[in-house]
Design an enzyme around this catalytic site. Structure first.
Site, PDB file in Angstrom:
ATOM      1  N   GLU A   1      80.616 -66.839  55.484  1.00  0.00           N
ATOM      2  CA  GLU A   1      80.931 -68.285  56.001  1.00  0.00           C
ATOM      3  C   GLU A   1      81.165 -68.324  57.618  1.00  0.00           C
ATOM      4  O   GLU A   1      81.009 -69.341  58.147  1.00  0.00           O
ATOM      5  CB  GLU A   1      82.090 -68.471  55.544  1.00  0.00           C
ATOM      6  CG  GLU A   1      82.238 -68.632  53.898  1.00  0.00           C
ATOM      7  CD  GLU A   1      82.643 -67.050  53.290  1.00  0.00           C
ATOM      8  OE1 GLU A   1      82.481 -66.270  54.177  1.00  0.00           O
ATOM      9  OE2 GLU A   1      83.358 -67.188  52.291  1.00  0.00           O
TER      10      GLU A   1
ATOM     11  N   ASP B   1      58.370 -73.272  88.579  1.00  0.00           N
ATOM     12  CA  ASP B   1      58.976 -74.311  89.418  1.00  0.00           C
ATOM     13  C   ASP B   1      58.196 -75.225  89.787  1.00  0.00           C
ATOM     14  O   ASP B   1      58.801 -76.446  90.403  1.00  0.00           O
ATOM     15  CB  ASP B   1      59.694 -73.591  90.581  1.00  0.00           C
ATOM     16  CG  ASP B   1      58.365 -73.129  91.510  1.00  0.00           C
ATOM     17  OD1 ASP B   1      57.339 -73.197  91.212  1.00  0.00           O
ATOM     18  OD2 ASP B   1      58.457 -72.705  92.786  1.00  0.00           O
TER      19      ASP B   1
ATOM     20  N   ASP C   1      54.944 -67.885  87.160  1.00  0.00           N
ATOM     21  CA  ASP C   1      54.114 -68.462  88.205  1.00  0.00           C
ATOM     22  C   ASP C   1      54.230 -67.589  89.696  1.00  0.00           C
ATOM     23  O   ASP C   1      55.454 -66.737  89.373  1.00  0.00           O
ATOM     24  CB  ASP C   1      54.449 -69.885  88.473  1.00  0.00           C
ATOM     25  CG  ASP C   1      53.501 -70.569  89.460  1.00  0.00           C
ATOM     26  OD1 ASP C   1      52.289 -70.009  89.663  1.00  0.00           O
ATOM     27  OD2 ASP C   1      54.110 -71.495  90.331  1.00  0.00           O
TER      28      ASP C   1
END
Length: 969
Positions: free
Chosen positions: A353, A709, A396
């Site tokens: 639970e 970015d 990147d």
């Protein structure tokens, strides 16, 4: 060519509202539209035709025109994502399948008048939802502080009866047709068409991933056909266009606004959903359209897969248990629906639970600790689990691994050997260009060269600057004219009345102006063979990722009163080349090494040249061997399966458009069933978190993070499991990311991954211990229920036992797992969890059944008057003590004998043992149907617990040994 105002003064510039429409026959049919985006995407239009279509002129719009267009087009703002309110977040947090089953059990409990069970379940679900809602709301408020406008004001020209003047207006008031001015450092506030420009270079890294500034200048020559078709370069390569989201690196310009707000390429990308084909980076991109709302991740994340898989495994058990209990009691004991509360209690007993509460608390605590350090903001709580599960991090290059500034890499003689003279003369050019050309801002390349030549600064000042021709994006060279006392450049002896031209620029443009070459101090003619040899040197160095500048000199007789022009840049003598590269982010190399130690593979996805990517990977310590770099043109010819296999072995991907990035991320997420690495084998650490790796039957999906970015990174951020963006990323990228780095320190990612693994390890430990104990108790309870003439435990006793166990289990959320939990990616796997709880659950059931025998002997055999109440008390005590033993031994492991169990767990274990021993003989015992136990029972129970503890320790040693034998990453 540049825009000539006199061409328009008598036409578009002089025309006011209500006059004749522009000459439609001058405009291709494909662009006879009101939309500024259509004008942006249409090639072949001259500046005159663009202004006519926009009903504007070189002096701009009138105030009345601007107000009318502001009403027509709306404000120049991005489609803002409205943050979700707390009620919506609360409802959304109830949508997982496990919470749904808990609520169904609560309804069933209420239907059979088991109000205590129903209330407890409802309270646990509400607490979990409130914790998750408040955690995500705090994260939303933290990221709101990072949101910034793309630009605040713009310099615009507006016409007035008394004449026009440039003035500053809020950027959201710009409309199509406005004429604005740009200067160094300005952010481009809309999509623009250049009218005039002087030395303008623009940074488009946020849009395309290209790190170097791009030259921009007006182009009036038609390049398309009369029908509007176009086969030229893509939008970002067109020199006359500037786009919102880019910034001015150098120079100045006057431009007309083509598109604003959601019609810009920037705003359109924000509104487009992620996935294959998304993004503006593909060559020839025309327009961007789509729903004006924040995009959502299209597929489930690693957290969703883990929790949903475990939830459905437990759901099957819970749905199966009550019917079995009812049928068994009806068949063997003749009991009917009176056993339904007991059957529901058994199902609840099997249910962890506290799972929603533990999961939410562990993740919220980890996210709060990260935010408190000021380094990482987790916007979506499940993203913290996904961070811990990452085994591939795609990133990147520009702005994340590298800075947006160049540094000097080498100074080369014409034959490619290192030599100091090219750097010397390049520094002379840079110094006097900056001193005499009166540039608005220093050029980044000049600053990098001067920084490298700082030790020779006194020699540079020995020259006297005469004139300078700054860099021009069309001729792609800069020239400094100096007065020197050398008889020849670099030679001995005074010679007055001589000026030296020092030219620096793109190799092909400088070589075109050269007639000779200087090697080993001697000047020779530059014949075709020498030109071919120099071209090979340039090609070899640029293939290594360097940005090469050629440096040449020439002597001219002094000519007082006569200005120097680009025509004087001829008959030059080449002295060599200087090579520049992108400066690495200060923490990039250390961050990549740290991620490798954590078992996370770093892959670079960029739009840059393959040589540039190879060079950066080599400096970061990443694999640069054969096949380590893959170009986008090869990706286009691969199927998804082929790409998945190749991507797993590739370190970097070059020349990637946004579509390529999203496709690569999707291929990595899908996994590769044939390519295996050492890190790709299944292993389960001591915390219970199994790793996102491959076993012999096939590779499960990987957990992929993406760090970016720029706008060109948006599709990949939508396609990955967890998106990460630095604080200074563009606005829409921060909005799409799940995690925001409050600083540019990439080591913060390592800290975030550690926090995610700790949270996941604590959740896994809770599941393993709770489910194995619950399964053993349920098996024993079912067996005893069939053997005894009465129920082995009353529903109220089952509920109290679960409440006690659930309350102390909250300690798992505050536990601090050992170093083994942090070494490899961690993700919850239902199959591994099922194997674990089956083995340890059967051991727990054996202990419970042994206790059943002890109770028969101690209570019934000794004639104890308590009867059923004593039996219930004995089993209640044994259950809590065995659960405390499981928590202590399975969590602390070998450290338990040394007394080094973690603080929260130690306190929880002691509390559970005290409750189990003192509750039955206390005044509360009779209220719950329990009575005091004979002393003989405690002695026999101690023997059972000793044997059970020994069995647990033996099983755990075997389990740990098997895990240790698994191949390590």
């Amino acid at each position: 060519m540049a825009w000539a105002p006199e061409k328009v003064e008598g036409s578009a510039a002089a025309r006011t509202e209500g006059e004749a429409e522009p000459d439609a026959h001058l405009v291709p049919p494909a662009v006879r539209a009101e939309s500024g985006a259509a004008l942006r995407d249409a090639p072949g239009l001259t500046a005159l035709e663009t202004l006519r279509l926009l009903e504007s002129g070189p002096r701009g719009l009138t105030e009345a025109q601007a107000e009318e267009r502001l009403l027509r087009y709306g404000e120049n703002t991005l489609p803002e994502r409205r943050p979700a309110g707390r009620p919506w977040r609360f409802v959304h947090s109830l949508r997982d399948p496990f919470t749904t089953v808990l609520l169904c059990l609560a309804l069933v409990s209420a239907a059979v008048a088991s109000w205590g069970t129903a209330c407890v379940i409802a309270v646990l679900v509400v607490v979990s939802a409130v914790l998750r809602t408040s955690g995500e709301y705090r994260a939303e408020r933290s990221t709101a502080a990072l949101r910034e406008l793309i630009a605040t004001t713009a310099t615009v020209q507006r016409r007035a009866p008394s004449g026009g003047a440039a003035r500053e207006i809020p950027v959201d008031q710009l409309v199509p047709g406005d004429v604005i001015r740009l200067g160094p450092g300005d952010l481009v506030p809309a999509d623009l068409r250049l009218l005039r420009a002087s030395g303008l270079t623009v940074r488009q890294a946020a849009l395309t991933g290209e790190s170097a500034p791009v030259a921009k200048y007006p182009v009036d020559a038609r390049k398309g056909s009369a029908t509007g078709t176009y086969d030229g370069p893509g939008l970002f390569e067109r020199p006359e266009l500037c786009f919102q989201g880019s910034s001015v690196a150098s120079g100045s310009a006057t431009a007309v606004v083509l598109a604003t707000g959601a019609e810009t390429l920037f705003g359109g990308t924000y509104g487009r959903p992620g996935g294959r084909g998304a993004g503006p980076g593909a060559p020839g991109t025309r327009g961007v359209s789509g729903p004006r709302k924040a995009p959502r991740r299209p597929r489930e994340s690693a957290f969703d897969r883990s929790v949903n898989g475990i939830s459905w495994t437990l759901i099957r058990f819970m749905l199966l248990t009550p019917p079995l209990v009812l049928m068994a009691n009806a068949a063997l004991r003749g009991r009917g629906l009176e056993t339904l509360p007991f059957a529901v209690a058994v199902a609840v007993g099997l249910t962890p639970e506290m799972l929603p509460v533990i999961v939410t608390t562990a993740l919220a605590r980890g996210a709060a600790l990260l935010a408190r350090g000021g380094e990482v903001i987790v916007k979506r709580l499940p993203a913290l689990h996904d961070l811990g599960a990452i085994d591939v991090l795609c990133t990147d290059k520009t702005g994340t691994l590298t800075q947006d500034r160049p540094v000097l890499d080498c100074s080369l003689a014409p034959d490619g050997r290192p030599a100091p003279q090219p750097l010397h003369w390049a520094a002379v050019n840079s110094l006097w260009t900056l001193q005499l050309a009166e540039l608005p801002t220093p050029d980044a390349l000049d600053e990098a060269i001067l920084e490298a030549a700082e030790d020779d600064f006194d020699e540079l000042l020995a020259y006297e600057g005469v004139a300078a021709l700054p860099f021009d994006p069309v001729r792609r060279t800069s020239c400094a004219v100096i007065r020197t006392d050398a008889a020849t450049v670099g030679g001995p002896g005074p010679r007055l009345g001589v000026h030296t031209l020092v030219v620096k620029g793109a190799p092909e443009d400088v070589l075109e102006r050269c007639a000779g070459v200087r090697e080993d101090g001697r000047d020779t003619d530059l014949d075709e063979a020498a030109r071919a040899r120099l071209a090979r040197v340039v090609a070899d160095r640029t293939a290594d990722g360097l940005r090469l500048l050629a440096v040449a000199v020439a002597e001219r007789p002094a000519r007082p009163g006569r200005a120097y022009t680009p025509a004087d840049e001829r008959g030059l003598t080449l002295v060599g080349f200087v090579g520049l590269r992108d400066a690495l982010a200060p923490t990039a190399a250390a961050a990549c090494a740290g991620l490798a130690r954590r078992g996370v593979a770093v892959k670079v996805l960029t739009g840059d040249h393959p040589g540039t990517v190879t060079h950066v990977c080599r400096e970061l310590g990443l694999d640069t061997g054969p096949g380590a770099v893959l170009t986008a043109d090869r990706i286009d010819g691969l199927t998804d399966g082929e790409l998945a296999r190749l991507a797993s072995r590739t370190t970097a991907f070059a020349r990637c458009t946004p579509e390529h990035k999203a496709r690569i991320v999707g291929a990595l997420r899908a996994g590769d069933g044939t390519a295996r690495t050492a890190a790709g084998r299944k292993a389960v650490d001591r915390t219970g978190a199994s790793h996102a790796v491959a076993d012999r039957t096939g590779a499960p999906p990987r957990t992929v993070g993406f760090l970016g970015d720029g706008v060109n990174d948006l599709p990949a951020l939508h396609a990955c499991d967890v998106g990460i963006a630095p604080r200074d990323a563009v606005h829409v990228t921060r909005e799409a990311a799940d995690v925001v780095l409050a600083s540019k320190d990439l080591n913060a990612i390592d800290g975030a991954i550690v926090a995610g693994r700790r949270s996941t390890a604590n959740i896994a430990t809770y599941l393993r211990i709770t489910l194995s104990s619950n399964l053993g108790n349920v098996i024993a309870m079912l067996g005893a229920g069939l053997l005894l003439p009465f129920l082995p435990m009353l529903p109220a006793q089952v509920l109290v036992q679960n409440l006690c166990f659930d309350a102390v289990q909250l300690a798992f959320a505050f536990d601090r797992p050992g170093p083994a939990a942090l070494r490899r990616p961690a993700v919850l796997r239902p199959a591994d969890l099922l194997r674990y709880i089956t083995g340890f659950g059967l051991l727990n059931a054996a202990a419970d059944l042994a206790t059943f025998g002890v109770l028969v002997l101690a209570v019934h055999g000794s004639g104890h008057p308590g009867g059923q109440d004593a039996f219930h008390a004995g089993w209640f005590t044994e259950n809590l003590l065995t659960q405390a033993l499981v928590m202590y031994l399975l969590r602390a492991g070998r450290h338990s004998a040394e007394g080094r169990a973690p603080g929260p767990i130690r306190g929880a274990v002691c509390a559970l043992a005290v409750i189990g021993l003192l509750l039955p003989p206390s005044p509360l015992g009779p209220l719950l149907g329990m009575s005091a136990l004979p002393p003989l029972y405690y002695g026999l129970l101690a023997a059972v617990l000793v044997l059970y503890g020994a069995g647990l320790a033996w099983a755990k040693r075997r389990y740990d040994g098997r895990v240790a034998a698994e191949p390590r990453p």
